[in-house]
Design an enzyme around this catalytic site. Structure first.
Site, PDB file in Angstrom:
ATOM      1  N   HIS A 131      48.840   5.104 -15.055  1.00 32.23           N
ATOM      2  CA  HIS A 131      47.521   4.988 -14.434  1.00 32.23           C
ATOM      3  C   HIS A 131      47.468   3.783 -13.500  1.00 32.23           C
ATOM      4  O   HIS A 131      47.048   3.893 -12.340  1.00 32.23           O
ATOM      5  CB  HIS A 131      46.460   4.859 -15.535  1.00 32.23           C
ATOM      6  CG  HIS A 131      45.067   4.661 -15.035  1.00 32.23           C
ATOM      7  ND1 HIS A 131      44.123   5.664 -15.028  1.00 32.23           N
ATOM      8  CD2 HIS A 131      44.435   3.559 -14.545  1.00 32.23           C
ATOM      9  CE1 HIS A 131      42.982   5.187 -14.556  1.00 32.23           C
ATOM     10  NE2 HIS A 131      43.150   3.913 -14.250  1.00 32.23           N
ATOM     11  N   GLU A 132      47.899   2.631 -14.009  1.00 30.03           N
ATOM     12  CA  GLU A 132      47.831   1.420 -13.193  1.00 30.03           C
ATOM     13  C   GLU A 132      48.785   1.478 -12.003  1.00 30.03           C
ATOM     14  O   GLU A 132      48.465   1.001 -10.913  1.00 30.03           O
ATOM     15  CB  GLU A 132      48.118   0.196 -14.059  1.00 30.03           C
ATOM     16  CG  GLU A 132      47.142  -0.036 -15.195  1.00 30.03           C
ATOM     17  CD  GLU A 132      45.708  -0.193 -14.730  1.00 30.03           C
ATOM     18  OE1 GLU A 132      44.796   0.095 -15.525  1.00 30.03           O
ATOM     19  OE2 GLU A 132      45.489  -0.596 -13.568  1.00 30.03           O
ATOM     20  N   HIS A 160      47.186   3.177  -9.111  1.00 28.05           N
ATOM     21  CA  HIS A 160      46.395   2.285  -8.261  1.00 28.05           C
ATOM     22  C   HIS A 160      47.306   1.471  -7.346  1.00 28.05           C
ATOM     23  O   HIS A 160      47.010   1.283  -6.165  1.00 28.05           O
ATOM     24  CB  HIS A 160      45.584   1.318  -9.126  1.00 28.05           C
ATOM     25  CG  HIS A 160      44.446   1.940  -9.868  1.00 28.05           C
ATOM     26  ND1 HIS A 160      43.492   2.716  -9.257  1.00 28.05           N
ATOM     27  CD2 HIS A 160      44.102   1.872 -11.186  1.00 28.05           C
ATOM     28  CE1 HIS A 160      42.602   3.116 -10.163  1.00 28.05           C
ATOM     29  NE2 HIS A 160      42.958   2.618 -11.338  1.00 28.05           N
TER      30      HIS A 160
END
Length: 312
Positions: free
Chosen positions: A229-230, A233
């Site tokens: 997820h990170e 980004h």
């Protein structure tokens, strides 16, 4: 931002970073931040308390700011194409990304992870970005290899205090290198965006709760997909609920708009009147690790463009 434990989640929309947090309340973040100053972590709205709270250092991305980022990216891609630095139409950047793991233990050595867990985390990144968790998942073309692991014993760093300082002192590699700092804080993860690298390269990367690595103790979030997820980004993706129930949403056409983040894995959830069910299986929502299965082709294209514009 995703919750470290099974509690309602907060909506986080961030300019220079994005994070996952513990919070006992649900709602939308409206914490202000002085214009022009970078921010890289999320804070719950008034009345909520994050474990080891970070202060009011985030601000929402406005529609105007989203437009400005898209315009800047388009200009950079055009300029690079003119110099012969471009990805052919229909192709992807397909880069091999060096990963530097920074294990931030306290002075007694607490907060460590095993070499096996680190190896498994790299394998998760390759699996998720390779589209291997679902027949409908996109292969983004990005692969990852472990470029180095460094362990530090510093209680302040372990607790993610003085984070800008310790990242600048320990970050390795160039703009194409993914640095992961493993810490113990009230979040699952915090990330910077690629368009902020030029302004503040020393803090570029992602911070991840060390218990979220494969085999860790973060219930519902210990399959290593917080890092996925990170990293999303870090490659330039917004949350799937960015901007709420709007046609612009996360700037990706094939992720249906959703008005709020997901908790758990509620099949059939539909929080928005626009077409499509909420993309609860998308890595850029806040679902459980076991619910995550995919990036979409549109997200893959966006990552490729962002990589070419800011990290190639």
């Amino acid at each position: 931002m995703r919750s470290l434990i099974t509690r309602p989640r907060m909506l986080a929309v961030i300019v220079t970073g994005a994070a996952l947090t513990i919070t006992p309340l649900a709602g939308q973040a409206t914490a202000g931040h002085p214009a022009g100053q970078p921010s890289d972590c999320y804070v719950p709205s008034a009345g909520a308390a994050a474990k080891g709270g970070h202060g009011a250092d985030t601000r929402d991305i406005t529609v105007a700011e989203q437009k400005a980022i898209e315009a800047k990216t388009a200009d950079l891609l055009k300029a690079k194409a003119a110099r012969g630095i471009a990805v052919p139409k229909g192709a992807l950047a397909a880069a091999s990304v060096p990963v530097y793991i920074n294990v931030m233990r306290d002075s007694a050595g607490n907060g460590d992870v095993t070499d096996t867990q680190i190896s498994q985390q790299i394998a998760v990144l390759n699996k998720t970005f390779g589209g291997q968790e679902s027949s409908s998942a996109a292969n983004t073309g990005f692969t990852f290899y472990l470029a180095g692991t460094t362990r530090y014993n510093n209680t302040q760093w372990h607790q993610d205090k003085q984070s800008s300082t310790y990242r600048k002192q320990t970050r390795k590699g160039g703009k194409n290198a993914l640095n992961i700092w493993l810490v113990d804080f009230g979040y699952l993860g915090i990330a910077t965006f690629p368009w902020d690298y030029a302004r503040n390269p020393g803090i570029d990367g992602i911070r991840v709760q060390y218990t979220s690595l494969p085999g860790g103790s973060a219930t519902n979030y210990n399959y290593g997909e917080t890092a996925t997820h990170e990293a999303g980004h870090w490659f330039g993706l917004y949350h799937t609920f960015q901007g709420g129930c709007t046609s612009t949403n996360d700037e990706v056409a094939d992720t249906p708009a959703q008005s709020s983040s997901t908790s758990g894995c509620p099949e059939g959830r539909d929080s928005c009147s626009l077409p499509g069910l909420d993309p609860i299986h998308n890595y850029m929502d806040y679902s459980y690790d076991t619910c995550y299965t995919q990036f979409t082709p549109g997200q893959s294209t966006r990552m490729s463009n962002m990589w070419t514009a800011y990290r190639a």
